[in-house]
Design an enzyme around this catalytic site. Structure first.
Site, PDB file in Angstrom:
ATOM      1  N   LYS A  82     -42.640 -33.346 -59.111  1.00  0.00           N
ATOM      2  CA  LYS A  82     -41.323 -33.923 -58.811  1.00  0.00           C
ATOM      3  C   LYS A  82     -41.397 -34.754 -57.529  1.00  0.00           C
ATOM      4  O   LYS A  82     -42.057 -34.349 -56.568  1.00  0.00           O
ATOM      5  CB  LYS A  82     -40.321 -32.770 -58.638  1.00  0.00           C
ATOM      6  CG  LYS A  82     -38.874 -33.189 -58.453  1.00  0.00           C
ATOM      7  CD  LYS A  82     -37.966 -31.953 -58.360  1.00  0.00           C
ATOM      8  CE  LYS A  82     -36.493 -32.317 -58.327  1.00  0.00           C
ATOM      9  NZ  LYS A  82     -35.621 -31.118 -58.277  1.00  0.00           N
ATOM     10  N   SER A  97     -31.813 -31.089 -61.725  1.00  0.00           N
ATOM     11  CA  SER A  97     -32.314 -32.340 -61.212  1.00  0.00           C
ATOM     12  C   SER A  97     -33.778 -32.623 -61.534  1.00  0.00           C
ATOM     13  O   SER A  97     -34.212 -33.764 -61.452  1.00  0.00           O
ATOM     14  CB  SER A  97     -32.146 -32.370 -59.702  1.00  0.00           C
ATOM     15  OG  SER A  97     -32.976 -31.408 -59.082  1.00  0.00           O
ATOM     16  N   SER A 127     -31.842 -26.386 -61.017  1.00  0.00           N
ATOM     17  CA  SER A 127     -32.580 -27.633 -61.259  1.00  0.00           C
ATOM     18  C   SER A 127     -33.972 -27.478 -61.872  1.00  0.00           C
ATOM     19  O   SER A 127     -34.582 -28.477 -62.241  1.00  0.00           O
ATOM     20  CB  SER A 127     -32.709 -28.422 -59.953  1.00  0.00           C
ATOM     21  OG  SER A 127     -31.498 -29.050 -59.652  1.00  0.00           O
TER      22      SER A 127
END
Lengths: 95, 485
Positions: free
Chosen positions: B76, B151, B175
């Site tokens: 990420k 997310s 997330s």
């Protein structure tokens, strides 16, 4: 309670975010719906509850006050949008 | 070995160890997949040259002693990576190149893995659909009109589409677990303090936690073992002996007590979610676990509490983006204050600005007690609910999300309806507990649905074990038709 446009502009000023006049109405609507949702908490009586300030059953560790690195000015300045050899450069603050 | 990339991380590691495939061939296979999957928009940055070089280096001097020997991994774009652009999905960090490496990614590289690229995410991890990213929304490989969750949406999409053998995300309110649930993958949010937060772009510091996203529970245990551990540089890092999650993974769960919280049967929950939950209960019961009804009475207050605590911490954390030391700077404004205001207005997206304003307001003079202090008190009650339940049960089983993946654009005009998607994941962050989302079935549209196992603090091994047993008996098929290439 509800947030009016003036209040939102004041908070934006505190947060150092300029708000486009055209967007103030929709922002006011969104924030008010969020605060209406948040205010469900008022149903609960929490007079005798201690606030939770840490979820770990430990206090924050402190480290020894020693220098562990340094002499990395170049690295620190590297990502700055405006700099000279030694400093970050900002718009003139004092005349 | 044309199908190497649709195998699990543990199978890939075996193939490397036995020299069935070289690290270079493996890396090339992923690069090919990534190049064919641009439509998914899962990557913000790729580091192919660096990855190929690392793969060659590994092949020349093969070291199989490490947990992640010779494996390329995409992560990420919230983890700072040395000399590789790190954006947090934001325009304000669009040109930021860290001179340091986050502890968690460093741990992965020290275990033999190397970087393949940086994955798209909601801006500053604020979102549940990956639609708040400055770099555009990510597509769910399950269907071209679906969000991948958020997310960590680039992470879930890339993993499900075979663009990385495993990945890591961060989880502040769901997330990791919600995108895992939306893509039929496994996601673990560890206990607060188990994985270092050092070098991760901060959102809400008392809630943020990094964790693995993988295809199988075994893979999850390997990744957790590699990434976790004490770190001096994070003042909230827990100092304890490192656990060998993968070595200790067992599928015997006989006699374990599984709590079923009645408050997680929310109004208007689709029947399919309820059926999935029933299926999960039956699987665990058939494996010898004992189901126990429990109550977590303050569950409905978790989201309102979260939407005070998280924005408050975010408004404080994001004060650092001032256009002076790093990141974007506006060219407009006649003095320093105007420069700040324009920089932050142009640099942040709408959702981030909204949350900074909420946070600034709830912390402002005269409102602190009514909002922030109140939220901290309710947070105490939510934590106490879990503490009380865990005197009676070993773990808690709930659905991961109240729905399957929703359509792109479906919830963008209604922030509260977007927030409600995190209703089952947020309480866990407030209480600092570990929780595992497991793919458990499909809804009638054929979209994945997940179940969540919540554990006691630092009891990751137990929920991994339950998940491992569950996975073997669930029969979930994670095959996805590759429509994008």
């Amino acid at each position: 309670m509800s947030l009016d446009k003036e209040k939102i502009k004041h908070v934006a000023k505190l947060a150092r975010i300029s708000v486009d006049e055209a967007k103030v109405d929709s922002l006011t609507k969104d924030l008010n719906s969020i605060f209406k949702f948040i205010e469900q908490l008022n149903e609960l009586n929490t007079d005798k509850v201690e606030p939770l300030t840490s979820i770990l059953n430990q206090s924050l560790r402190s480290r020894k006050d020693e220098i562990s690195d340094g002499k990395i000015r170049e690295k620190i300045l590297k990502n700055s949008p405006k700099k000279n050899e030694e400093f970050f450069v900002v718009p003139k603050v004092v005349e | 070995m044309s199908n190497i990339t649709n195998q699990s991380l543990s199978e890939i590691l075996k193939s490397i160890k036995s020299k069935k495939i070289s690290s270079l061939e493996l890396t090339q296979a992923y690069i090919k997949n990534i190049e064919n999957a641009k439509k998914l928009n899962a990557f913000v940055t790729t580091t192919f040259d660096q990855a190929l070089e690392n793969a060659k280096k590994f092949d020349n001097k093969q070291n199989n002693e490490q947990l992640l020997s010779g494996v390329p991994l995409a992560v990420k774009d919230l983890f700072c990576t040395q000399n590789v652009k790190t954006t947090a999905g934001s325009n304000i960090l669009n040109n930021f190149v860290p001179s340091y490496e986050s502890t968690v990614t460093k741990n992965l590289w020290n275990n033999g893995a190397f970087l393949l690229g940086k994955l798209n995410c909601d801006e500053f991890a604020m979102g549940s659909s990956n639609e708040t990213s400055f770099f555009g929304n990510v597509i769910n490989p399950i269907g071209d009109h679906l969000v991948p969750g958020g997310s960590s949406g680039g992470s879930s999409s890339a993993l499900a589409a075979d663009l990385t053998p495993a990945t890591i995300g961060t989880d502040t309110g769901g997330s990791i677990r919600q995108p895992a649930s939306f893509t039929g993958t496994v996601g673990l949010k560890p206990t607060y303090g188990l994985c270092s937060r050092w070098g991760i772009v901060a959102f809400a510091s008392s809630l943020d936690q990094a964790g693995p996203m993988t295809k199988t529970v075994n893979d999850c245990s390997i990744m957790l073992e590699a990434m976790s551990g004490f770190d001096e540089k994070d003042s909230t890092s827990i100092n304890k002996k490192k656990e060998l999650y993968s070595k200790n993974l067992k599928d015997n769960i006989k006699g374990l007590k599984i709590g079923i919280p009645k408050e997680y049967r929310v109004d208007n929950m689709p029947k399919e979610i309820d059926e999935l939950w029933e299926k999960g209960k039956k699987i665990l019961k058939d494996l010898g676990a004992q189901l126990i009804d429990i109550s977590l009475p303050h569950t409905k207050y978790a989201l309102p509490t979260y939407y005070i605590v998280a924005p408050a911490e975010a408004s404080s954390n994001l004060a650092r983006y001032d256009g002076v030391r790093y990141g974007y700077r506006s060219q407009k404004g006649k003095d320093l204050i105007e420069m700040y205001e324009n920089t932050r207005s142009e640099g942040f997206g709408d959702e981030v600005k909204r949350r900074i304003l909420i946070g600034t307001y709830v912390l402002s003079s005269g409102y602190y007690d009514a909002y922030y202090l109140k939220a901290q008190k309710v947070r105490q009650l939510i934590k106490k609910d879990f503490d009380d339940s865990f005197t009676k049960v070993d773990a808690i089983l709930t659905p991961s999300t109240p729905s399957s993946a929703f359509k792109i654009g479906e919830k963008t005009n209604d922030p509260v309806s977007m927030y409600l998607n995190d209703i089952f994941t947020v309480p866990v962050n407030l209480a600092g507990l570990p929780a595992l989302s497991l793919p458990a079935g499909l809804d009638k549209k054929g979209y994945p649905l997940g179940l969540q196992l919540i554990g006691k603090a630092l009891d990751e091994q137990k929920i991994l074990n339950i998940g491992y047993a569950f996975e073997k008996n669930c029969g979930y098929n994670n095959e996805i038709k590759k429509w994008w290439s």
